[in-house]
Design a protein around this motif. Structure first.
Motif, short mmCIF file in Angstrom:
data_model
loop_
_atom_site.label_atom_id
_atom_site.label_comp_id
_atom_site.label_asym_id
_atom_site.label_seq_id
_atom_site.Cartn_x
_atom_site.Cartn_y
_atom_site.Cartn_z
N LEU A 171 -0.41 -0.24 -8.22
CA LEU A 171 -1.18 0.23 -7.07
C LEU A 171 -2.68 0.25 -7.38
O LEU A 171 -3.51 -0.06 -6.51
CB LEU A 171 -0.69 1.63 -6.68
N PHE A 174 -3.96 -3.16 -6.95
CA PHE A 174 -4.14 -3.46 -5.52
C PHE A 174 -5.42 -2.80 -4.99
O PHE A 174 -6.18 -3.40 -4.23
CB PHE A 174 -2.91 -2.99 -4.74
N TYR A 178 -8.43 -4.43 -3.00
CA TYR A 178 -8.67 -3.98 -1.63
C TYR A 178 -10.10 -3.43 -1.48
O TYR A 178 -10.69 -3.56 -0.41
CB TYR A 178 -7.64 -2.91 -1.25
N GLU A 182 -12.61 -3.88 1.74
CA GLU A 182 -12.67 -2.73 2.66
C GLU A 182 -13.32 -1.55 1.94
O GLU A 182 -12.90 -1.19 0.83
CB GLU A 182 -11.24 -2.37 3.09
N SER A 184 -13.90 1.56 3.55
CA SER A 184 -13.79 2.74 4.41
C SER A 184 -13.49 3.98 3.57
O SER A 184 -12.63 3.98 2.69
CB SER A 184 -12.67 2.51 5.42
N LEU A 186 -12.22 6.71 4.73
CA LEU A 186 -10.91 7.25 5.12
C LEU A 186 -9.78 6.55 4.37
O LEU A 186 -8.83 7.20 3.90
CB LEU A 186 -10.72 7.10 6.64
N VAL A 187 -9.89 5.23 4.26
CA VAL A 187 -8.86 4.50 3.52
C VAL A 187 -8.84 4.97 2.07
O VAL A 187 -7.76 5.20 1.49
CB VAL A 187 -9.10 2.97 3.60
N LEU A 190 -7.09 8.31 1.99
CA LEU A 190 -5.64 8.23 2.19
C LEU A 190 -4.95 7.59 0.99
O LEU A 190 -3.85 8.00 0.60
CB LEU A 190 -5.33 7.45 3.47
N LEU A 191 -5.61 6.59 0.40
CA LEU A 191 -5.02 5.98 -0.80
C LEU A 191 -4.97 6.99 -1.96
O LEU A 191 -4.03 6.99 -2.76
CB LEU A 191 -5.80 4.74 -1.22
N VAL A 194 -1.99 9.04 -1.38
CA VAL A 194 -0.77 8.28 -1.73
C VAL A 194 -0.57 8.28 -3.25
O VAL A 194 0.54 8.49 -3.75
CB VAL A 194 -0.86 6.84 -1.18
N GLY A 197 0.55 11.64 -4.27
CA GLY A 197 1.92 11.82 -3.80
C GLY A 197 2.91 11.08 -4.68
O GLY A 197 3.99 11.60 -5.01
N LEU A 198 2.54 9.87 -5.09
CA LEU A 198 3.44 9.10 -5.97
C LEU A 198 3.60 9.81 -7.32
O LEU A 198 4.71 9.88 -7.87
CB LEU A 198 2.88 7.70 -6.20
N LEU B 137 7.42 9.22 0.69
CA LEU B 137 7.28 10.22 -0.37
C LEU B 137 7.95 11.55 0.02
O LEU B 137 8.51 12.23 -0.82
CB LEU B 137 5.80 10.44 -0.70
N PHE B 170 -3.39 -5.57 3.47
CA PHE B 170 -4.10 -6.86 3.39
C PHE B 170 -3.89 -7.66 4.67
O PHE B 170 -4.81 -8.32 5.16
CB PHE B 170 -3.62 -7.67 2.18
#
Lengths: 214, 462
Positions: A171, A174, A178, A182, A184, A186-187, A190-191, A194, A197-198, B137, B170
């Motif tokens: 991840l 990635f 990414y 991008e 952003s 916000l992204v 949120l990532l 995530v 969370g993982l 999750l 993507f």
């Protein structure tokens, strides 16, 4: 007698400014760190070394992301990565030191060989991927290295700890890629959620059999 | 008040409240089931984007809720989708009371539903991937309750669902570029490739399907059924949303051929594996793979009729999975049940045996059961465009029939006189579910007609 034709590109380095060369060498540092950490993440059995490698790995991730994002935003990757490493590390105990069955030379060599193959593939396919993403080459190397080693880790491990380390590694790869397309906030946020969370899900799965009902 | 607050915010807040009340398991399940039903009814009655008069107050139910520059949008065509999700939720919670689920199932399940609804409503769509990941999750503690050893299935489930996220993100990025350069074939191919991989991971499409039977085999089948019912449903609806949004995707001719091929492969492989499977919960997993394959085949028809079949398949799948999952959960608890373990079940627990058979044979497409009318219609349409595919699909379907016959054979076999050992309350639930499967199979018209309303939200797919 054969006449050897030279391309002017072969002598490019003579005309480059020293500052550019220095910058390129500087940008190679996170890649070198990643090459070391990917070996450590994959072959080290004691979980402490794996976590330390993960910590160093996130430093490189943030470094690479900082090439395309403001440093403040790139630092989010570092903080979140370190927090994820801490969460995964917090659920480990000395008993589970990853040395079940002791050190096996064949296993070590196999992992080393597999990482070598991943490196080979990554450096071979980078020009192809460059056509798709047009990101700086260091970002592509870093990203593909992490994705490759993360997939390898998930493929060869059966323990939740190793699998989630692999998942976070892939991840992270990635996220580097990414970041080049991008930016952003916000992204990024949120990532980050995530990722955390993982790490939490991984920690939960590592200890769930010892827990009493929630 | 915005629609997003009602159908995303309220379930999320309720999930938080019920998390603290989870020790009162039955109360939680009943209350959350009732909340789902209420939300489904509100979706039916309330005008999204209109004004509601409530206790003398006029409240505007805004269709769009903007937060941090992104929007959650509910159009007037989203009534059917909200009714479907929360109606399905209510249905699953009805059975949860007797399905031996953990304490975390009720509150976390509600949070999962809220995230899935958010995934369908959020604009731009790349955020959907993040919401679905959040839902994934949240399912982890639901699927593996404390005290249970996690197996390969749950690990692969998390891996594959997480792998989908980058591809969809993507795809979202490339899709915006393709919109600006619709003639660039290279970009188009990249966008389709990323989307296809993302959806393949999400839907457990061949060859990423191995986790499905593993998961159903190692966790409570009812909880696994909940996950395997909602996630594909939402992802399928998301795929309709993509097709509706992007003209270049709709007009990509290879897409429908690929969908047909993959759908057929899923049905055939699922059918072959299930025919040789001995563990009941794993059979359930293979049946889910086959059902997803049939949905892809319906999409591959590339016609209004195909889309109608696609939406109506949701009902038969829901009923069959609920009833089959409930019976398996009641029968197995935490242990694995094989064909040898169900010998004499027709005599000792006839209702449980009937529910398992009804679920299995319904998904196999047995006449007069819930899936049959839609399946027949699908095959009728498919044979017009791809007769060879139908032949292969038929072979796969026979596999599930064989599994059903093996179940009947084992359940009917008994060396000693089996004692009747059916518990009343679970039996009532299973009997009602089985009855529902038969009723929908015999009278498919009314409910399936309402399901076609789902297509109202996708005006370009009419």
């Amino acid at each position: 007698m054969d006449i050897v034709a030279f391309d002017t590109a072969d002598f490019d380095f003579l005309f480059r400014k020293p500052a550019v060369i220095l910058q390129q060498q500087f940008d190679m540092i996170p890649i070198l760190i990643l090459m070391v950490t990917t070996i450590l993440v994959s072959v080290s059995r004691p979980w402490r070394y794996t976590i330390l490698a993960l910590v160093a790995q996130y430093l490189s991730v943030a470094w690479l992301v900082a090439m395309v994002w403001p440093i403040g935003l790139a630092a989010v990757k570092l903080v979140v990565g370190w927090m994820s490493s801490a969460i995964l590390g917090a659920t480990q105990t000395d008993k589970e030191d990853g040395e079940k069955g002791g050190f096996v030379v064949q296993g070590f060599l196999f992992r080393l060989f597999a990482i070598g193959v991943v490196w080979l593939v990554v450096f071979s396919v980078t020009p192809f991927v460059d056509n798709w993403f047009s990101a700086p080459v260091h970002l592509l190397w870093g990203s593909l290295l992490l994705i490759g080693v993360g997939l390898l880790q998930m493929g060869v491990s059966g323990e939740p700890f190793r699998i989630f380390v692999g998942l976070l590694t892939a991840l992270a790869g990635f996220e580097i890629l990414y970041a080049s397309v991008e930016s952003s906030v916000l992204v990024a946020g949120l990532l980050a959620i995530v990722n955390l969370g993982l790490a939490l899900a991984g920690s939960y799965l590592m200890v769930v059999n010892t827990l009493e009902e929630l | 008040m915005s629609a997003a607050l009602l159908w995303i915010g309220v379930p999320l807040m309720a999930a938080m409240v019920f998390w603290f009340l989870r020790r009162q398991k039955l109360l939680c399940i009943l209350a959350i089931g009732a909340l789902n039903l209420l939300l489904a009814l509100l979706a039916w009655k309330l005008p999204i984007g209109g004004v509601i008069n409530f206790l003398g107050l006029s409240i505007e139910l805004k269709a769009v809720w903007t937060i941090l520059g992104r929007s959650f949008v509910f159009g007037s065509g989203d009534h059917s989708f909200l009714m479907l999700i929360f109606g399905m939720g209510a249905f699953w919670y009805i059975g949860a009371g007797v399905a031996k689920v953990g304490r975390t199932f009720a509150p976390l399940g509600l949070a999962v539903l809220a995230f899935l609804v958010a995934a369908l409503a959020v604009q731009p769509f790349l955020y959907a991937a993040l919401f679905i990941e959040a839902a994934v999750l949240f399912t982890v503690p639901m699927l593996v309750p404390p005290g249970q050893q996690p197996g390969k299935g749950i690990l692969r489930f998390v891996i594959f669902q997480t792998m989908a996220m980058p591809f969809i993100m993507f795809a979202g990025w490339i899709a915006t570029i393709v919109e600006a350069n619709p003639t660039d074939q290279r970009l188009l191919l990249q966008a389709v490739l990323f989307m296809a991989l993302g959806f393949a991971f999400w839907l457990a499409v061949f060859p990423f399907y191995s986790w499905v039977p593993l998961l159903t085999g190692e966790v409570n089948p009812y909880v696994a059924g909940f996950v395997l019912n909602f996630f594909p449903t939402i992802v399928f609806l998301l795929s309709l949303d993509f097709l509706n949004t992007f003209a270049w995707l709709r007009e990509f001719s290879l897409l429908y051929v690929a969908l047909r091929l993959i759908g057929a492969v899923m049905v055939v492989l699922g059918g072959i594996w299930v025919a040789f499977e001995r563990e009941l919960a794993r059979m359930y997993g293979y049946a889910v793979i086959m059902e997803n394959g049939f949905s892809l085949l319906a999409l591959s028809l590339h016609s209004r009729v195909g889309l109608e079949i696609f939406t109506t398949l949701f009902l038969g799948r829901l009923l069959s999975l609920v009833v089959w999952g409930l019976a398996l959960a009641i029968l197995s608890g935490q242990r694995r049940v094989t064909l040898d373990d169900v010998e004499g079940l027709l005599y000792s627990k006839p209702v449980t045996a009937g529910a398992i058979l009804a679920g299995c044979l319904s998904i196999a497409g047995l006449p007069l059961l819930a899936v049959f009318p839609m399946r027949l219609f699908l095959l009728e349409q498919l044979v017009k465009v791809a007769p060879v595919t139908v032949l292969w699909v038929f072979i796969g379907n026979i596999g599930l029939f064989v599994a059903g016959l093996r179940l009947v054979s084992s359940m009917a076999r008994s060396d000693q006189g089996a004692q009747f050992d059916e518990k009343v309350i679970p039996a009532v639930f299973m009997a009602l579910g089985t009855l529902a499967i038969i009723v929908v199979g015999v009278f498919p018209g009314w409910l399936t007609r309402n399901l076609v309303g789902l297509l109202d939200a996708f005006e370009r797919l009419q």
